[in-house]
Scaffold this motif. Structure first.
Motif, PDB file in Angstrom:
ATOM      1  N   PHE A 141       0.870  -1.174   0.000  1.00 41.74           N
ATOM      2  CA  PHE A 141       0.000   0.000   0.000  1.00 41.74           C
ATOM      3  C   PHE A 141       0.909   1.227   0.000  1.00 41.74           C
ATOM      4  O   PHE A 141       1.632   1.468   0.970  1.00 41.74           O
ATOM      5  CB  PHE A 141      -0.918  -0.005   1.222  1.00 41.74           C
ATOM      6  N   SER A 142       0.885   1.982  -1.088  1.00 45.42           N
ATOM      7  CA  SER A 142       1.845   3.065  -1.285  1.00 45.42           C
ATOM      8  C   SER A 142       1.141   4.413  -1.386  1.00 45.42           C
ATOM      9  O   SER A 142       0.175   4.563  -2.146  1.00 45.42           O
ATOM     10  CB  SER A 142       2.649   2.801  -2.563  1.00 45.42           C
ATOM     11  N   ASP A 143       1.624   5.402  -0.636  1.00 39.24           N
ATOM     12  CA  ASP A 143       1.072   6.756  -0.706  1.00 39.24           C
ATOM     13  C   ASP A 143       1.250   7.323  -2.121  1.00 39.24           C
ATOM     14  O   ASP A 143       2.299   7.139  -2.751  1.00 39.24           O
ATOM     15  CB  ASP A 143       1.771   7.659   0.318  1.00 39.24           C
ATOM     16  N   LEU A 172      -6.944   4.433   3.000  1.00 35.49           N
ATOM     17  CA  LEU A 172      -6.005   3.352   3.296  1.00 35.49           C
ATOM     18  C   LEU A 172      -6.694   2.235   4.064  1.00 35.49           C
ATOM     19  O   LEU A 172      -6.507   1.047   3.761  1.00 35.49           O
ATOM     20  CB  LEU A 172      -4.816   3.900   4.085  1.00 35.49           C
ATOM     21  N   LEU A 176      -7.004  -1.746   3.150  1.00 31.29           N
ATOM     22  CA  LEU A 176      -6.502  -2.779   4.066  1.00 31.29           C
ATOM     23  C   LEU A 176      -7.599  -3.770   4.448  1.00 31.29           C
ATOM     24  O   LEU A 176      -7.352  -4.975   4.584  1.00 31.29           O
ATOM     25  CB  LEU A 176      -5.940  -2.127   5.333  1.00 31.29           C
ATOM     26  N   LYS A 185       1.224  -7.720   4.627  1.00 32.91           N
ATOM     27  CA  LYS A 185       0.938  -6.396   4.087  1.00 32.91           C
ATOM     28  C   LYS A 185       2.068  -5.446   4.478  1.00 32.91           C
ATOM     29  O   LYS A 185       2.653  -5.560   5.556  1.00 32.91           O
ATOM     30  CB  LYS A 185      -0.380  -5.845   4.641  1.00 32.91           C
ATOM     31  N   ILE A 187       2.795  -1.147   4.344  1.00 30.34           N
ATOM     32  CA  ILE A 187       2.391   0.230   4.036  1.00 30.34           C
ATOM     33  C   ILE A 187       3.672   1.051   3.865  1.00 30.34           C
ATOM     34  O   ILE A 187       4.524   1.095   4.757  1.00 30.34           O
ATOM     35  CB  ILE A 187       1.533   0.827   5.160  1.00 30.34           C
ATOM     36  N   ILE A 205      -1.493   6.050  10.815  1.00 28.65           N
ATOM     37  CA  ILE A 205      -1.126   4.960   9.900  1.00 28.65           C
ATOM     38  C   ILE A 205      -0.607   3.756  10.681  1.00 28.65           C
ATOM     39  O   ILE A 205      -0.925   2.603  10.360  1.00 28.65           O
ATOM     40  CB  ILE A 205      -0.102   5.446   8.866  1.00 28.65           C
ATOM     41  N   ALA A 209      -1.918  -0.092  10.867  1.00 26.85           N
ATOM     42  CA  ALA A 209      -1.020  -1.236  10.717  1.00 26.85           C
ATOM     43  C   ALA A 209      -1.236  -2.230  11.848  1.00 26.85           C
ATOM     44  O   ALA A 209      -1.268  -3.453  11.627  1.00 26.85           O
ATOM     45  CB  ALA A 209       0.427  -0.766  10.685  1.00 26.85           C
ATOM     46  N   ALA A 214      -0.386  -5.216   9.590  1.00 25.60           N
ATOM     47  CA  ALA A 214       0.489  -4.804   8.493  1.00 25.60           C
ATOM     48  C   ALA A 214       1.825  -4.313   9.040  1.00 25.60           C
ATOM     49  O   ALA A 214       1.923  -3.881  10.194  1.00 25.60           O
ATOM     50  CB  ALA A 214      -0.179  -3.698   7.683  1.00 25.60           C
ATOM     51  N   THR A 216       5.107  -1.561   8.289  1.00 28.04           N
ATOM     52  CA  THR A 216       5.241  -0.218   7.732  1.00 28.04           C
ATOM     53  C   THR A 216       6.681   0.049   7.328  1.00 28.04           C
ATOM     54  O   THR A 216       7.627  -0.390   7.994  1.00 28.04           O
ATOM     55  CB  THR A 216       4.801   0.854   8.749  1.00 28.04           C
TER      56      THR A 216
END
Length: 404
Positions: A141-143, A172, A176, A185, A187, A205, A209, A214, A216
């Motif tokens: 998951f990319s900004d 986001l 997710l 996952k 991020i 964020i 997670a 997830a 990060t």
């Protein structure tokens, strides 16, 4: 021995490149480089075509590249160890300075291991590609406003990918929630986004997670040295230790060269053992690493805190001067001051006038670095800048904008 020129036939394959370069120039998006040789005796000043100019767009945020103690450390190390080491990390290229610096960085970010790379770009690209290829079912998951090094590191793998709107926590979470808890996952985001100068909602964020199981990956490039009691970044400023991986660089506020990633021991040991860009490239010379260690001595100390205070003060002074002059800018949370000059040709004209008429260099930022219509200057105001210099810069900028 004479060297024969290549025949026209092989070179003809580059004809398509020629036409694309022509298109780039005609569109106004061709990148112009401005040679400037910095003068250590006069921080913020460089030589350009034989004349002195002031540079207002450097990422050397604290002026550490021209700090006397840092320069002396590099010179002394060069005299003792030489200008290079001639090897990759696994073939005679790992010095005691590498080992000590990596241990220091891991402790700084409260992680179990750190790896030093030749640049921040390489650190991001190699770490992400290696980790994602090792876990092919991991979802990324990319900004949307992530740096190119993060984008390319993710693109290079076959992992499933999602791009979420910039710093949009709700979006986001929606992404997710589509995956089972057990699915790996990751991020990927930044703490300070340099084009707008805004700061990511790191805590929110990290909460997501935790909730969705997830990991990060946080790029702190533009916050290292600048934020936090000892300069460890936004996470240190917030007291946030949850990001799984933290990336940083030496080439900005630390004033030297190289990049690094800090994180879990086994994951980074795997990167150390498998990343081609770590294994198969000549590493940073000992002298540069010793300069980095000396710079960190200052950055992490009370002296570094004073530099950070002056940097923030100068950013506030610049914003106040721009506001008084009626110049449009983004009132960002960080030390960066994005000055908006819409129009690709217009921003270049203003930049050229500043250089030619006022001996001021500030690089125009065009598409694709920013959206069309969002052209700007990314102005930085180092601790050594004076109120008089800030006022003179704003007067010159106002004069150039009025005739652009």
């Amino acid at each position: 021995m004479s060297v024969l020129p290549l025949s026209p036939a092989p070179l003809s394959v580059f004809g398509g490149m020629r036409s694309k370069l022509t298109e780039l120039k005609e569109s106004g998006l061709y990148r112009e480089f401005t040679p400037c040789s910095y003068l250590a005796e006069e921080p913020g000043t460089a030589l350009h075509q034989g004349r002195r100019i002031q540079v207002w767009c450097t990422n050397d945020y604290l002026g550490m590249s021209q700090n006397a103690q840092v320069m002396e450390a590099q010179i002394a190390s060069t005299l003792r160890h030489g200008t290079g080491n001639g090897g990759s990390r696994n073939i005679a290229g790992t010095s005691e300075a590498h080992v000590a610096l990596e241990a220091r960085l891991a402790a700084w970010h409260r992680k179990s291991r750190a790896l030093v790379f030749t640049s921040g770009y390489v650190a991001n690209f190699e770490t992400l590609t290696t980790l994602l290829q090792a876990v092919p079912d991991m979802v990324v998951f990319s900004d949307a406003l992530n740096h190119r090094s993060l984008i390319e590191g993710i693109r290079a793998t076959k992992n499933r990918k999602h791009i979420f709107p910039h710093s949009d926590v709700a979006a986001l979470e929606e992404l997710l929630s589509q995956y089972e808890t057990e699915r790996p996952k990751l991020i990927v985001f930044e703490s300070v986004y340099s084009m707008d100068g805004d700061i990511a909602p790191i805590g929110a964020i990290c909460d997501l997670a935790d909730r969705y199981n997830a990991m990060t990956y946080l790029d702190e490039t533009h916050a290292i040295g600048v934020n936090g009691p000892t300069g460890a970044g936004i996470c240190e400023q917030l007291g946030e230790e949850r990001p799984t991986f933290v990336q940083g660089v030496f080439g900005k506020a630390v004033g030297t060269t190289g990049g690094y990633v800090a994180g879990p021991d086994e994951a980074l040991d795997y990167v150390r053992s498998h990343a081609p860009g770590f294994i198969f490239t000549t590493t940073i010379p000992r002298s540069s690493l010793d300069a980095t260690r000396r710079s960190l001595d200052i950055v992490q100390s009370g002296a570094g805190g004073e530099l950070r205070r002056k940097l923030r003060e100068n950013a506030l002074r610049m914003r106040a001067a721009l506001r008084t002059a009626g110049i449009d800018f983004i009132d960002a949370e960080s030390h960066l001051v994005p000055v908006l000059v819409p129009g690709g040709e217009r921003v270049k004209r203003v930049s050229r006038r500043l250089l030619d008429e006022f001996d001021i260099y500030v690089q125009p930022v065009n598409y694709p670095s920013v959206a069309k219509g969002g052209e700007r200057f990314r102005v930085t105001v180092a601790p050594f800048r004076t109120q008089e210099q800030i006022d003179a810069f704003v007067r010159a900028l106002r004069a150039c904008l009025d005739n652009a």
